[in-house]
Design a protein around this motif. Sequence first.
Motif, PDB file in Angstrom:
ATOM      1  N   UNK A   5      32.813 -92.839 -92.084  1.00  0.00           N
ATOM      2  CA  UNK A   5      32.236 -94.037 -91.469  1.00  0.00           C
ATOM      3  C   UNK A   5      33.324 -94.988 -90.996  1.00  0.00           C
ATOM      4  N   UNK A   6      34.490 -94.860 -91.607  1.00  0.00           N
ATOM      5  CA  UNK A   6      35.586 -95.775 -91.285  1.00  0.00           C
ATOM      6  C   UNK A   6      36.913 -95.085 -91.555  1.00  0.00           C
ATOM      7  N   UNK A   7      37.826 -95.153 -90.611  1.00  0.00           N
ATOM      8  CA  UNK A   7      39.176 -94.617 -90.789  1.00  0.00           C
ATOM      9  C   UNK A   7      40.144 -95.761 -90.549  1.00  0.00           C
ATOM     10  N   UNK A   8      40.953 -96.064 -91.551  1.00  0.00           N
ATOM     11  CA  UNK A   8      41.847 -97.218 -91.436  1.00  0.00           C
ATOM     12  C   UNK A   8      43.197 -96.916 -92.065  1.00  0.00           C
ATOM     13  N   UNK A   9      44.254 -97.410 -91.444  1.00  0.00           N
ATOM     14  CA  UNK A   9      45.591 -97.213 -91.987  1.00  0.00           C
ATOM     15  C   UNK A   9      46.621 -97.145 -90.887  1.00  0.00           C
ATOM     16  N   UNK A  10      47.791 -96.682 -91.242  1.00  0.00           N
ATOM     17  CA  UNK A  10      48.847 -96.538 -90.249  1.00  0.00           C
ATOM     18  C   UNK A  10      48.477 -95.431 -89.263  1.00  0.00           C
ATOM     19  N   UNK A  11      49.091 -95.470 -88.097  1.00  0.00           N
ATOM     20  CA  UNK A  11      48.789 -94.474 -87.064  1.00  0.00           C
ATOM     21  C   UNK A  11      50.081 -93.986 -86.427  1.00  0.00           C
ATOM     22  N   UNK A  12      50.112 -92.691 -86.117  1.00  0.00           N
ATOM     23  CA  UNK A  12      51.269 -92.154 -85.398  1.00  0.00           C
ATOM     24  C   UNK A  12      51.205 -92.656 -83.949  1.00  0.00           C
ATOM     25  N   UNK A  80      43.875 -75.642 -84.803  1.00  0.00           N
ATOM     26  CA  UNK A  80      44.475 -76.923 -84.421  1.00  0.00           C
ATOM     27  C   UNK A  80      43.807 -78.062 -85.178  1.00  0.00           C
ATOM     28  N   UNK A  81      42.488 -78.025 -85.248  1.00  0.00           N
ATOM     29  CA  UNK A  81      41.765 -79.049 -86.011  1.00  0.00           C
ATOM     30  C   UNK A  81      42.043 -78.903 -87.497  1.00  0.00           C
ATOM     31  N   UNK A  82      42.116 -77.661 -87.975  1.00  0.00           N
ATOM     32  CA  UNK A  82      42.411 -77.433 -89.386  1.00  0.00           C
ATOM     33  C   UNK A  82      43.780 -78.019 -89.750  1.00  0.00           C
ATOM     34  N   UNK A  83      44.762 -77.812 -88.876  1.00  0.00           N
ATOM     35  CA  UNK A  83      46.126 -78.286 -89.144  1.00  0.00           C
ATOM     36  C   UNK A  83      46.170 -79.805 -89.197  1.00  0.00           C
ATOM     37  N   UNK A  84      45.487 -80.457 -88.254  1.00  0.00           N
ATOM     38  CA  UNK A  84      45.450 -81.919 -88.254  1.00  0.00           C
ATOM     39  C   UNK A  84      44.804 -82.440 -89.531  1.00  0.00           C
ATOM     40  N   UNK A  85      43.674 -81.853 -89.900  1.00  0.00           N
ATOM     41  CA  UNK A  85      42.978 -82.285 -91.117  1.00  0.00           C
ATOM     42  C   UNK A  85      43.846 -82.059 -92.349  1.00  0.00           C
ATOM     43  N   UNK A  86      44.565 -80.953 -92.385  1.00  0.00           N
ATOM     44  CA  UNK A  86      45.385 -80.619 -93.541  1.00  0.00           C
ATOM     45  C   UNK A  86      46.574 -81.570 -93.682  1.00  0.00           C
ATOM     46  N   UNK A  87      47.048 -82.121 -92.556  1.00  0.00           N
ATOM     47  CA  UNK A  87      48.157 -83.074 -92.631  1.00  0.00           C
ATOM     48  C   UNK A  87      47.653 -84.499 -92.863  1.00  0.00           C
ATOM     49  N   UNK A  88      46.312 -84.646 -92.980  1.00  0.00           N
ATOM     50  CA  UNK A  88      45.748 -85.940 -93.329  1.00  0.00           C
ATOM     51  C   UNK A  88      45.188 -86.751 -92.183  1.00  0.00           C
ATOM     52  N   UNK A  89      45.192 -86.195 -90.973  1.00  0.00           N
ATOM     53  CA  UNK A  89      44.667 -86.925 -89.816  1.00  0.00           C
ATOM     54  C   UNK A  89      43.148 -86.860 -89.819  1.00  0.00           C
ATOM     55  N   UNK A  90      42.500 -88.018 -89.805  1.00  0.00           N
ATOM     56  CA  UNK A  90      41.040 -88.078 -89.796  1.00  0.00           C
ATOM     57  C   UNK A  90      40.496 -88.528 -88.443  1.00  0.00           C
ATOM     58  N   UNK A  91      41.375 -89.016 -87.565  1.00  0.00           N
ATOM     59  CA  UNK A  91      40.928 -89.472 -86.252  1.00  0.00           C
ATOM     60  C   UNK A  91      42.074 -89.394 -85.244  1.00  0.00           C
ATOM     61  N   UNK A  92      41.717 -89.083 -84.010  1.00  0.00           N
ATOM     62  CA  UNK A  92      42.686 -89.073 -82.910  1.00  0.00           C
ATOM     63  C   UNK A  92      42.140 -89.990 -81.828  1.00  0.00           C
ATOM     64  N   UNK A 130      51.766-102.029 -87.622  1.00  0.00           N
ATOM     65  CA  UNK A 130      50.520-102.582 -88.107  1.00  0.00           C
ATOM     66  C   UNK A 130      49.455-101.485 -88.205  1.00  0.00           C
ATOM     67  N   UNK A 131      48.483-101.655 -89.103  1.00  0.00           N
ATOM     68  CA  UNK A 131      47.421-100.655 -89.257  1.00  0.00           C
ATOM     69  C   UNK A 131      46.386-100.750 -88.136  1.00  0.00           C
ATOM     70  N   UNK A 132      45.620 -99.678 -87.998  1.00  0.00           N
ATOM     71  CA  UNK A 132      44.543 -99.595 -87.013  1.00  0.00           C
ATOM     72  C   UNK A 132      43.280 -99.183 -87.765  1.00  0.00           C
ATOM     73  N   UNK A 133      42.141 -99.713 -87.341  1.00  0.00           N
ATOM     74  CA  UNK A 133      40.877 -99.393 -88.002  1.00  0.00           C
ATOM     75  C   UNK A 133      39.857 -98.883 -86.992  1.00  0.00           C
ATOM     76  N   UNK A 134      39.235 -97.756 -87.325  1.00  0.00           N
ATOM     77  CA  UNK A 134      38.168 -97.176 -86.506  1.00  0.00           C
ATOM     78  C   UNK A 134      36.887 -97.259 -87.323  1.00  0.00           C
TER      79      UNK A 134
END
Length: 209
Positions: A5-12, A80-92, A130-134
């Motif tokens: 429902x919410x993804x928040x934190x630092x972003x690449x 590709x999606x599996x790799x992103x999820x495994x490295x902790x990415x929840x949103x692009x 700064x962090x970003x929130x989705x």
Amino acid sequence: MEPVTRVSGSAYPWGQKNVDTDVIIPAHWLKTIKRSGLGRGAFETVRSAPGNIFDDPRYAGSPILIAGDNFGCGSSREHAAWALADMGVRAVIAPSFSDIFSGNAFKNGIVAVVLPQEAIDRLLVVATDQPVTIDLETMTVTTPFQGRFTFTLDPFRRRCLMEGLDEVGLTLSKDTAISKFEEAMHQQRPWIDQRSGNAGIAVEGAGRT
């Protein structure tokens, strides 16, 4: 699949355009059918360069990736999606995505947010420190500097993400309706239902004159 429902934190703050799935996870990592462990190979070619953003300790474990146009183009590999999820990415967040990647991301609980390039440019600056929130409730991307960007998402995908429903979960959520349909079919057409025992009788007598 875990609800999102919410993804928040630092972003690449990457911003790279036309990132294909071979860049996200190189082909030699595709020998597995497991979803775990692929994070080690994510962006392997990018990480081979000194000072790359994915090995920068400031962004270690970031749940958000900010990219450029046409993210996830190339082959249809779900890895590709599996790799992103495994490295902790929840949103692009990107101006556009490959249709196939977007579908694979959704099925693996990754939010693909489409924003115009002007918003991406602003987020790339903010995300350096700064962090970003989705937020899927309000359908917004926000920053500590009062930045607020609205986005749209297919209602069905939004619901599945927020309720944590993959294909199996979605099917199980219809269990009552499925059971009622099967029972109605048993009553209306018992000859095609193995529970009635009639199917075997029909076949057994089919060759008699």
